[in-house]
Each structure stands twice: as structure tokens, then as C-alpha cells.
Design a protein around this motif. Structure first.
Motif, short mmCIF file in Angstrom:
data_model
loop_
_atom_site.label_atom_id
_atom_site.label_comp_id
_atom_site.label_asym_id
_atom_site.label_seq_id
_atom_site.Cartn_x
_atom_site.Cartn_y
_atom_site.Cartn_z
N MET A 166 0.81 -1.22 0.00
CA MET A 166 0.00 0.00 0.00
C MET A 166 0.85 1.27 0.00
O MET A 166 0.62 2.15 -0.83
N PRO A 167 1.85 1.41 0.90
CA PRO A 167 2.67 2.63 0.85
C PRO A 167 3.43 2.76 -0.48
O PRO A 167 3.57 3.86 -1.01
N ILE A 224 0.93 3.97 -3.10
CA ILE A 224 0.63 5.40 -2.89
C ILE A 224 1.77 6.27 -3.41
O ILE A 224 1.55 7.28 -4.09
N ALA A 251 1.56 8.92 -6.50
CA ALA A 251 1.96 10.32 -6.29
C ALA A 251 3.03 10.73 -7.29
O ALA A 251 2.97 11.82 -7.88
N ASN A 299 -3.23 0.76 -11.81
CA ASN A 299 -3.14 0.16 -10.47
C ASN A 299 -4.24 -0.86 -10.23
O ASN A 299 -4.03 -1.82 -9.48
#
Length: 167
Positions: free
Chosen positions: A60-61, A64, A68, A112
Motif C-alpha cells: 500500500m505505501p 501510494i 503520487a 493500479n
């Protein structure tokens, strides 16, 4: 009106008038705009995945960060061209946001989404063929689905049609 004056002043009014008329966007124009966004997105995606993996982050990180960076690089590609035309930074940022936000968002959603739904893709490492294969497929799917979005936007004087007045 300002654009029409700019086009006449520089002797290329005919080249740009089609961008302003609703429904006049070509598939080639939409494909070029999408490829432009895809380039920035792909660089950001891969860089985010490399950084997340190198730092030992979870899925998940890392995702993200990749998203970004995809937005950052997508906007940066557009900003570079607008700033090169002599536009001030504030205007250039506004134009880039208007031109690219929907295109990048659709691209990232598809890209994604494919990666998240593909069995084993989220756990594949950079050194595995599965990672690169699914990434290539997800980016290709994002391109195919985003081209009609960009055609629709350009045909309504939005998206990359906004950028053309600065070329």
C-alpha cells in the motif's frame, strides 16, 4: 479570444482552430496526448515501485508513492513545455492541472487496478518477469482506455487542448 489573437499574431491560426471547436479532436491527437501522460505516469510508477521496494515498504505505501510520483512526473512533463513557452509558473501549474488531472487519474485507476487484481502481481519483485509483464499490460490497458477520455476532453476544448495554445 486571447488564443485567437495569439494564433493570428504568430501566423498559425489554422493549425490551432481545430483544437477549440467542439468535437474536432482526432484519434491521433488524443493518442499523442495520452502517450505524453503515459510517459510521465510510467516513470513515476516505476520509480515509486523501485523506491518502495528498496526501502522495504509494503504494497500500500509503495502504491501510494507510485501514484503520487506518476502525477508529479505527468504534470512535470506538461509544465516543462508550458514554461519553455515563457508562461509564468502560476499559470503553467494551472494549465498543467487542467490538462492532465483527469487523464492521469484514469490512467492510474486502470494501471493500479490491473496490478491489484492480477494474481500475484502485488507480491512480485522487480527482478521477476511477472512484475514487468503485468506492469506492461497494465500500462497498455491504461493507454487504450484513456485515449477516448482524452479525445472527448480535447474535442470540448479541455485537457490537452488547453496546452496547445502555449505551443
Amino acid at each position: 479570444m486571447e488564443h485567437a489573437h495569439h494564433a493570428q499574431e504568430h501566423g498559425h491560426g489554422q493549425d490551432h482552430q481545430g483544437h477549440e471547436q467542439h468535437g474536432r479532436a482526432s484519434w491521433a491527437m488524443a493518442a499523442r496526448a495520452t502517450l505524453h501522460c503515459l510517459t510521465g505516469c510510467a516513470i513515476g510508477e516505476v520509480l515509486g515501485m523501485v523506491i518502495g521496494t528498496a526501502l522495504g515498504w509494503g504494497n500500500m505505501p509503495t502504491m501510494i508513492l507510485a501514484i503520487a510520483l506518476a502525477f508529479l512526473f505527468g504534470y512535470a512533463f506538461t509544465l516543462r513545455g508550458i514554461l519553455a513557452a515563457g508562461v509564468d509558473l502560476r499559470t503553467a501549474v494551472r494549465v498543467a492541472l487542467a490538462a492532465d488531472t483527469l487523464s492521469i487519474a484514469v490512467m492510474e485507476l486502470i494501471d493500479n487496478g490491473v496490478i491489484a487484481l492480477w494474481p500475484g502481481a502485488m507480491d512480485a519483485h522487480l527482478s521477476e518477469p511477472l512484475f514487468w509483464t503485468v506492469l506492461a499490460i497494465s500500462l497498455a490497458a491504461a493507454f487504450v482506455i484513456t485515449v477516448p477520455v482524452n479525445k472527448w476532453m480535447i474535442g470540448r476544448g479541455k485537457g490537452h487542448a488547453v496546452v496547445h495554445q502555449y505551443h
